[in-house]
Every structure is written in C-alpha cells, then in structure tokens.
Design a protein around this motif. Structure first.
Motif, PDB file in Angstrom:
ATOM      1  N   ASN A 127      32.970 -23.402  21.107  1.00 45.81           N
ATOM      2  CA  ASN A 127      33.821 -23.005  22.232  1.00 45.81           C
ATOM      3  C   ASN A 127      33.822 -24.052  23.339  1.00 45.81           C
ATOM      4  O   ASN A 127      34.278 -23.805  24.450  1.00 45.81           O
ATOM      5  N   GLY A 128      33.288 -25.231  23.027  1.00 48.54           N
ATOM      6  CA  GLY A 128      33.281 -26.308  24.004  1.00 48.54           C
ATOM      7  C   GLY A 128      32.064 -26.339  24.899  1.00 48.54           C
ATOM      8  O   GLY A 128      31.906 -27.258  25.703  1.00 48.54           O
ATOM      9  N   ASN A 129      31.191 -25.346  24.778  1.00 46.46           N
ATOM     10  CA  ASN A 129      29.974 -25.298  25.589  1.00 46.46           C
ATOM     11  C   ASN A 129      28.748 -25.516  24.707  1.00 46.46           C
ATOM     12  O   ASN A 129      28.716 -25.081  23.557  1.00 46.46           O
ATOM     13  N   TYR A 130      27.745 -26.169  25.270  1.00 46.28           N
ATOM     14  CA  TYR A 130      26.553 -26.478  24.482  1.00 46.28           C
ATOM     15  C   TYR A 130      25.752 -25.216  24.175  1.00 46.28           C
ATOM     16  O   TYR A 130      25.544 -24.356  25.030  1.00 46.28           O
ATOM     17  N   ARG A 131      25.307 -25.115  22.910  1.00 48.21           N
ATOM     18  CA  ARG A 131      24.386 -24.076  22.467  1.00 48.21           C
ATOM     19  C   ARG A 131      23.367 -24.739  21.553  1.00 48.21           C
ATOM     20  O   ARG A 131      23.628 -25.827  21.016  1.00 48.21           O
ATOM     21  N   PRO A 132      22.217 -24.121  21.330  1.00 43.92           N
ATOM     22  CA  PRO A 132      21.231 -24.716  20.412  1.00 43.92           C
ATOM     23  C   PRO A 132      21.812 -25.021  19.032  1.00 43.92           C
ATOM     24  O   PRO A 132      21.439 -26.017  18.403  1.00 43.92           O
ATOM     25  N   ASP A 133      22.760 -24.188  18.567  1.00 42.66           N
ATOM     26  CA  ASP A 133      23.381 -24.418  17.257  1.00 42.66           C
ATOM     27  C   ASP A 133      24.128 -25.746  17.201  1.00 42.66           C
ATOM     28  O   ASP A 133      24.378 -26.281  16.114  1.00 42.66           O
ATOM     29  N   GLU A 173      27.341 -36.230  18.226  1.00 41.01           N
ATOM     30  CA  GLU A 173      27.145 -37.558  18.815  1.00 41.01           C
ATOM     31  C   GLU A 173      28.307 -37.983  19.705  1.00 41.01           C
ATOM     32  O   GLU A 173      28.175 -38.873  20.538  1.00 41.01           O
ATOM     33  N   PHE A 174      29.470 -37.327  19.540  1.00 38.02           N
ATOM     34  CA  PHE A 174      30.633 -37.669  20.360  1.00 38.02           C
ATOM     35  C   PHE A 174      30.828 -36.713  21.529  1.00 38.02           C
ATOM     36  O   PHE A 174      31.656 -36.964  22.403  1.00 38.02           O
ATOM     37  N   CYS A 175      30.087 -35.618  21.537  1.00 39.26           N
ATOM     38  CA  CYS A 175      30.365 -34.527  22.477  1.00 39.26           C
ATOM     39  C   CYS A 175      29.702 -34.771  23.833  1.00 39.26           C
ATOM     40  O   CYS A 175      28.488 -34.993  23.915  1.00 39.26           O
ATOM     41  N   SER A 176      30.491 -34.670  24.892  1.00 39.14           N
ATOM     42  CA  SER A 176      29.963 -34.886  26.245  1.00 39.14           C
ATOM     43  C   SER A 176      29.086 -33.730  26.698  1.00 39.14           C
ATOM     44  O   SER A 176      28.351 -33.847  27.678  1.00 39.14           O
ATOM     45  N   ARG A 177      29.157 -32.584  26.002  1.00 41.95           N
ATOM     46  CA  ARG A 177      28.363 -31.420  26.394  1.00 41.95           C
ATOM     47  C   ARG A 177      26.968 -31.422  25.763  1.00 41.95           C
ATOM     48  O   ARG A 177      26.189 -30.503  25.983  1.00 41.95           O
ATOM     49  N   ARG A 178      26.683 -32.431  24.953  1.00 41.12           N
ATOM     50  CA  ARG A 178      25.389 -32.432  24.264  1.00 41.12           C
ATOM     51  C   ARG A 178      24.245 -32.609  25.259  1.00 41.12           C
ATOM     52  O   ARG A 178      24.423 -33.138  26.360  1.00 41.12           O
ATOM     53  N   ARG A 179      23.071 -32.205  24.838  1.00 41.60           N
ATOM     54  CA  ARG A 179      21.866 -32.398  25.647  1.00 41.60           C
ATOM     55  C   ARG A 179      21.108 -33.600  25.100  1.00 41.60           C
ATOM     56  O   ARG A 179      20.623 -33.578  23.975  1.00 41.60           O
ATOM     57  N   ASP A 180      21.037 -34.637  25.866  1.00 42.15           N
ATOM     58  CA  ASP A 180      20.350 -35.856  25.414  1.00 42.15           C
ATOM     59  C   ASP A 180      18.839 -35.736  25.630  1.00 42.15           C
ATOM     60  O   ASP A 180      18.383 -35.009  26.486  1.00 42.15           O
ATOM     61  N   LEU A 194      38.504 -30.099  19.966  1.00 45.36           N
ATOM     62  CA  LEU A 194      37.737 -30.934  19.046  1.00 45.36           C
ATOM     63  C   LEU A 194      38.243 -32.378  19.054  1.00 45.36           C
ATOM     64  O   LEU A 194      37.454 -33.322  18.985  1.00 45.36           O
ATOM     65  N   CYS A 195      39.555 -32.538  19.143  1.00 42.92           N
ATOM     66  CA  CYS A 195      40.118 -33.890  19.170  1.00 42.92           C
ATOM     67  C   CYS A 195      39.799 -34.601  20.484  1.00 42.92           C
ATOM     68  O   CYS A 195      39.667 -35.828  20.520  1.00 42.92           O
ATOM     69  N   LYS A 196      39.656 -33.833  21.541  1.00 41.62           N
ATOM     70  CA  LYS A 196      39.262 -34.439  22.818  1.00 41.62           C
ATOM     71  C   LYS A 196      37.819 -34.932  22.734  1.00 41.62           C
ATOM     72  O   LYS A 196      37.472 -35.989  23.282  1.00 41.62           O
ATOM     73  N   ILE A 197      36.964 -34.187  22.035  1.00 41.62           N
ATOM     74  CA  ILE A 197      35.585 -34.624  21.819  1.00 41.62           C
ATOM     75  C   ILE A 197      35.560 -35.974  21.103  1.00 41.62           C
ATOM     76  O   ILE A 197      34.757 -36.856  21.412  1.00 41.62           O
ATOM     77  N   LEU A 198      36.484 -36.143  20.157  1.00 48.40           N
ATOM     78  CA  LEU A 198      36.563 -37.397  19.407  1.00 48.40           C
ATOM     79  C   LEU A 198      37.215 -38.522  20.215  1.00 48.40           C
ATOM     80  O   LEU A 198      37.242 -39.668  19.767  1.00 48.40           O
ATOM     81  N   GLY A 199      37.745 -38.181  21.380  1.00 43.09           N
ATOM     82  CA  GLY A 199      38.407 -39.186  22.204  1.00 43.09           C
ATOM     83  C   GLY A 199      39.814 -39.503  21.752  1.00 43.09           C
ATOM     84  O   GLY A 199      40.341 -40.580  22.042  1.00 43.09           O
ATOM     85  N   PHE A 200      40.456 -38.550  21.071  1.00 39.31           N
ATOM     86  CA  PHE A 200      41.777 -38.798  20.507  1.00 39.31           C
ATOM     87  C   PHE A 200      42.913 -38.556  21.496  1.00 39.31           C
ATOM     88  O   PHE A 200      44.046 -38.925  21.233  1.00 39.31           O
ATOM     89  N   TYR A 201      42.625 -37.902  22.604  1.00 40.00           N
ATOM     90  CA  TYR A 201      43.651 -37.731  23.637  1.00 40.00           C
ATOM     91  C   TYR A 201      42.982 -37.298  24.933  1.00 40.00           C
ATOM     92  O   TYR A 201      41.813 -36.888  24.942  1.00 40.00           O
ATOM     93  N   SER A 202      43.735 -37.387  26.029  1.00 37.86           N
ATOM     94  CA  SER A 202      43.163 -37.054  27.335  1.00 37.86           C
ATOM     95  C   SER A 202      44.035 -36.097  28.132  1.00 37.86           C
ATOM     96  O   SER A 202      43.728 -35.794  29.277  1.00 37.86           O
ATOM     97  N   ARG A 203      45.130 -35.627  27.549  1.00 40.57           N
ATOM     98  CA  ARG A 203      46.036 -34.726  28.264  1.00 40.57           C
ATOM     99  C   ARG A 203      45.347 -33.400  28.566  1.00 40.57           C
ATOM    100  O   ARG A 203      44.424 -32.983  27.871  1.00 40.57           O
TER     101      ARG A 203
END
Length: 286
Positions: free
Chosen positions: A265-271, A279-286, A216-225
């Motif tokens: 779980n880090g993967n996109y679902r309709p939910d 809005e921060f998640c790279s897995r979102r469907r635009d 979740l913190c990676k989604i926010l861009g808080f770390y890259s490790r």
C-alpha cells in the motif's frame, strides 16, 4: 535510465516475472474467467467483459463476472451472436457498481453486430491499426470511436454514460487501464496471457495503469506525475520499453501481484523486507 540502473531494474523485474508469472497464480485476477473456456471465440468475449468490469473490489468483480457469465451459458460467443430482446431482459437485473444490466446489453448488442460483420473482435480492432503507429493508442481510439458511432446511430446521436465508462476512450485522456488490460491478455502469449490475437504487435501495447500500478512504477522511478492519466501510462510504457523493447507489458502481471499478493500500500511494513522492489523503495528502513 543509466545503463547500470537499467540492468538492476531488469534483473529485479525478471526475478518477479519468474516468481509470479504462472497461470496457477492468476486467481483472483479477472483473467481467470478467460480460461474457463477453450474456444478462442468464447475466450475473446469473456476477456472483453472481464476487463470491462475489472473495477472495484476484487471479490465483487469475481462475483459479478461469475453471475454475468452464468447468464451466458456454455458459450459467451453464441450468447452474443444470438443476442436479442429476450436476452436483454435476462440481464435486466444485473448490476456491478456503476454498471447496470442495460449497459452490458448495450455493449453486447454492439458486439453482436461486430461479430456479424467481422467474425471476431480482433478483426474489427485491427481495421484501426496502422504500421506507422508508434503504439496501440490510435487503434484503441478508433476501436472506441467506431463502437460509439454504432451506438449513436441507433440512439439519435446520443451516447450513454454507461457505455462510455465500459469503453473508456484514449481520446478523453483516460489511462484506459481496462481496455489495455484486455489487449495485454489477447496479444501477449505466455503462461499467463492468452495470446489469441496474432495480428497485433506486443511491442505497441500500453501498460495498464491504475493507482496501484502507478505506485509500483513510481518506486521504480518510471514516472513522477501526481495523477494517473494516459500521459502517465505512456511515460511508464516508455520506461518499460527501455527494459524490454519488444514486450513492454511483459512485467505487468508480475508487478501487480506485489499489490495483490503482498498487499503493498506504499507504506513500510516488516513484510516489505521480502519485497523484490525493496532496494528501490524510498519507504524502506535502512
């Protein structure tokens, strides 16, 4: 983090805090076991044990803690204060994943001695706090090292692997998720966290990080490790400090609900369309 981005992140986090940070939503978090008791001395003991066993599947954690605290009767504090060989025998058959009854008994013996000398875990812990410490890590290291030394003195210099797992020290590079979780419960004071400890500054707490919080913190861009370690936890905490300098762990419970309540779980679902982090998640469907 740029000013505009920081404001956007803070707005999202405040929204999650308002939505999830309520005591009625604590279950199935192990923090629920702290609130079985009203006496601070009992809550403190229940808190450390609940955090120490907060690994594995949620239902198994609940089952194990229910069983352990049932052994201890109405007062965990009294049970620990008067801990003896007969009580060790009582816990002989206890098991939670890697943790055996003897591991719990070893911890309870140490806590018995701590209570006998200092009266509370807090008074023992704050001996290691220094005003100039940037964060809680040095004090947490001293806390673990002191307990390790107490155990080793009784066991010819030997330290059990079970105790080291229950009390993972920052010295070994562990993210110390469970002990940082315990500190959050004890130090922060709001509708979720108990705020029993008044002598530790919430601004010095470290975010309790595991793979789920890390995601979740990676989604926010808080770390890259790529791995979760103490360095990861510090980096994430510093990002939260930019958002909330006096209370960097404020949003921990609310964020963790996304993983537990919304099953992220880090993967996109309709939910995911209803997720506050979309809005921060790279897995979102635009």
């Amino acid at each position: 983090m740029a000013g505009r981005r920081l404001a956007e992140v803070k707005d999202v986090l405040e929204g999650l805090y308002a939505k999830y940070n309520h005591r009625c939503l604590i279950k199935p978090d192990p923090l629920q076991f702290v609130y079985r008791y009203s006496r601070p001395a009992d809550m403190e003991i229940a808190g450390l044990l609940s955090a120490a066993l907060a690994y594995g599947r949620v239902r198994q954690i609940e089952k194990s803690l229910s069983r352990l605290l049932a052994y201890m009767g109405d007062s965990p504090f009294d049970f620990v204060r008067d801990f003896d060989c007969s009580r060790r025998e009582k816990l002989k058959d206890f098991k939670h994943r890697f943790t055996a009854g003897d591991d719990i008994s070893d911890l309870l013996e140490l806590l018995r001695d701590v209570l006998g000398r200092f009266g509370s875990i807090e008074e023992f812990f704050v001996r290691g706090c220094e005003p100039d410490d940037k964060n809680i890590i040095p004090a947490l290291s001293k806390f673990c090292d002191s307990l390790y030394a107490m155990y080793a003195k009784r066991h010819n210099g030997r330290l059990s692997s079970g105790l080291k797992y229950l009390l993972a020290s920052p010295v070994r590079g562990s993210a110390c998720k469970r002990l940082n979780l315990f500190l959050r419960w004890m130090v922060r004071d709001d509708d979720v966290d108990a705020g029993l400890w008044k002598s530790v500054d919430p601004a010095k707490l470290i975010v309790p990080v595991d793979v789920h919080m890390g995601r979740l913190c990676k989604i926010l861009g808080f770390y890259s490790r790529k791995t979760v370690s103490l360095s990861t936890a510090v980096e994430i905490t510093e990002s939260f400090i930019a958002v909330e300098p006096t209370d960097p762990v404020k949003y921990d419970f609310a964020l963790s609900r996304i993983g537990i309540v919304e099953n992220c779980n880090g993967n996109y679902r309709p939910d995911c369309e209803n997720c506050g982090l979309l809005e921060f998640c790279s897995r979102r469907r635009d």
